[in-house]
Design a protein around this motif. Structure first.
Motif, short mmCIF file in Angstrom:
data_model
loop_
_atom_site.label_atom_id
_atom_site.label_comp_id
_atom_site.label_asym_id
_atom_site.label_seq_id
_atom_site.Cartn_x
_atom_site.Cartn_y
_atom_site.Cartn_z
N UNK A 156 0.82 -1.17 0.03
CA UNK A 156 -0.13 0.00 -0.19
C UNK A 156 0.88 1.36 -0.24
N UNK A 157 0.44 2.15 -0.44
CA UNK A 157 0.88 3.57 -0.75
C UNK A 157 -0.28 4.66 -0.79
N UNK A 158 -0.23 5.39 0.41
CA UNK A 158 -1.33 6.10 0.64
C UNK A 158 -0.85 7.62 0.74
N UNK A 159 -1.39 8.74 0.24
CA UNK A 159 -0.75 10.09 0.32
C UNK A 159 -2.13 10.89 0.58
N UNK A 160 -2.22 11.17 1.81
CA UNK A 160 -3.57 12.03 2.03
C UNK A 160 -3.70 13.20 1.59
N UNK A 161 -2.24 13.99 1.38
CA UNK A 161 -2.30 15.62 0.84
C UNK A 161 -2.71 15.38 -0.59
N UNK A 162 -2.56 14.39 -1.33
CA UNK A 162 -2.78 14.58 -2.97
C UNK A 162 -4.19 13.45 -3.10
N UNK A 163 -4.50 12.76 -2.02
CA UNK A 163 -5.67 12.13 -2.12
C UNK A 163 -5.46 10.72 -2.84
N UNK A 164 -4.15 10.28 -3.06
CA UNK A 164 -4.13 9.08 -3.82
C UNK A 164 -3.71 8.00 -3.22
N UNK A 165 -4.29 7.05 -3.36
CA UNK A 165 -4.44 5.78 -2.73
C UNK A 165 -3.86 4.56 -4.04
N UNK A 166 -2.53 3.94 -3.68
CA UNK A 166 -2.22 2.70 -4.57
C UNK A 166 -2.21 1.43 -3.77
N UNK A 167 -2.87 0.53 -4.28
CA UNK A 167 -2.86 -0.76 -3.71
C UNK A 167 -2.29 -1.96 -4.61
N UNK A 168 -1.45 -2.89 -4.44
CA UNK A 168 -0.66 -3.53 -5.38
C UNK A 168 -0.82 -5.08 -5.00
N UNK A 169 -0.44 -5.95 -5.88
CA UNK A 169 -0.68 -7.28 -5.28
C UNK A 169 -2.15 -7.69 -5.56
N UNK A 170 -2.23 -8.57 -4.60
CA UNK A 170 -3.66 -9.43 -4.80
C UNK A 170 -4.63 -8.49 -3.78
N UNK A 171 -5.54 -7.74 -4.52
CA UNK A 171 -6.32 -6.63 -4.24
C UNK A 171 -7.65 -6.97 -4.00
N UNK A 172 -8.40 -6.96 -2.90
CA UNK A 172 -9.75 -7.08 -2.87
C UNK A 172 -10.58 -6.00 -2.17
N UNK A 173 -11.75 -5.81 -2.37
CA UNK A 173 -12.39 -4.68 -1.91
C UNK A 173 -13.79 -5.14 -1.58
N UNK A 174 -14.35 -4.49 -0.56
CA UNK A 174 -15.82 -4.67 -0.32
C UNK A 174 -16.35 -3.15 -0.03
N UNK A 175 -17.23 -2.76 -0.84
CA UNK A 175 -17.86 -1.69 -0.81
C UNK A 175 -19.39 -1.68 -0.32
N UNK A 176 -19.59 -0.62 0.62
CA UNK A 176 -21.05 -0.81 1.34
C UNK A 176 -21.95 0.26 0.28
N UNK A 177 -23.04 0.15 0.14
CA UNK A 177 -23.95 0.97 -0.47
C UNK A 177 -24.02 2.30 0.30
N UNK A 178 -24.12 3.36 -0.50
CA UNK A 178 -24.29 4.56 -0.09
C UNK A 178 -25.52 4.75 0.78
N UNK A 179 -25.78 5.40 1.76
CA UNK A 179 -26.92 5.52 2.71
C UNK A 179 -28.00 6.40 1.60
N UNK A 180 -29.38 5.92 1.57
CA UNK A 180 -30.29 6.46 0.98
C UNK A 180 -30.60 7.89 1.47
N UNK A 181 -30.83 8.83 0.54
CA UNK A 181 -31.06 10.17 0.89
C UNK A 181 -32.64 10.27 1.06
N UNK A 182 -32.92 11.03 2.17
CA UNK A 182 -34.25 11.19 2.56
C UNK A 182 -34.75 12.61 2.06
#
Length: 204
Positions: A178-204
């Motif tokens: 992993x290489x994460x730069x908060x100031x530039x808001x850049x995230x680099x993930x390498x190798x075996x990458x897996x992700x789980x994204x949660x749905x955005x909450x519904x707007x009322x």
């Protein structure tokens, strides 16, 4: 007459005798003169601590008297050859000028002199706490976890060349590095990458 002749003969050999005595005395002085002291070879600085602290807590404050950072641990050892501080059971907390709180913990940590670069070993964890925003939802908590994390506190950057888990709110990512730069808001993930994204909450 005999005395005068003897003196004349002696005067002929006198310079030779004086030269011989001078050479002999010079040889004696050289032979018995003390030898100059040789400069001692510089000994390499050993990697040994010059001071340590047990069950400690160190806090720093900004110009306004607000808490800027805190470091705690069971044992800290300073090594003068590398000017680093090694901390067992490290617990760290820093507050940026904007109020952003970041905490870090590990079984062992190695920090440079000013704390701007920290390496975390064993059960390493870095957490950026949520930040409230006017008129918008707070930024979600950001967490990095792994057996090794390398953090630059001033540059707000986190790296790892070992498997790491990233959590952002309810989203979870895993990668081999992993290489994460908060100031530039850049995230680099390498190798075996897996992700789980949660749905955005519904707007009322």
């Amino acid at each position: 007459m005999r005395l005068r002749q003897a003196w004349e003969r002696l005067s002929l050999y006198l310079p030779v005798l004086l030269m011989g005595l001078l050479a002999l005395s010079t040889w004696w002085l050289v032979r018995n003169a003390p030898t100059p002291v040789q400069p001692a070879a510089e000994r390499p600085v050993a990697h040994e601590p010059d001071y340590y602290m047990r069950d400690f807590s160190v806090k720093t404050f900004d110009a306004a008297g607000r808490l800027a950072s805190e470091v705690r641990g069971t044992l800290a050892q300073h090594y003068p050859d590398t000017d680093t501080l090694e901390i067992d059971q490290a617990r760290m907390r820093s507050v940026s000028a904007t109020g952003q709180v970041t905490t870090a913990s590990a079984l062992r940590a190695v920090s440079n002199a000013d704390g701007s670069e920290v390496q975390l070993f064993g059960q390493a964890r870095v957490v950026r706490e949520p930040v409230a925003r006017t008129g918008a939802a707070p930024t979600p908590q950001l967490e990095f976890a792994g057996e090794f994390l390398h953090a630059w506190t001033r540059d707000e950057r986190v790296r790892s060349n070992q498997p790491v888990t990233l959590r952002r709110g309810g989203d979870v990512f895993t990668a081999d590095s992993l290489d994460y730069d908060h100031l530039s808001q850049v995230l680099q993930l390498q190798g075996r990458v897996h992700g789980t994204l949660q749905p955005a909450p519904a707007r009322r």
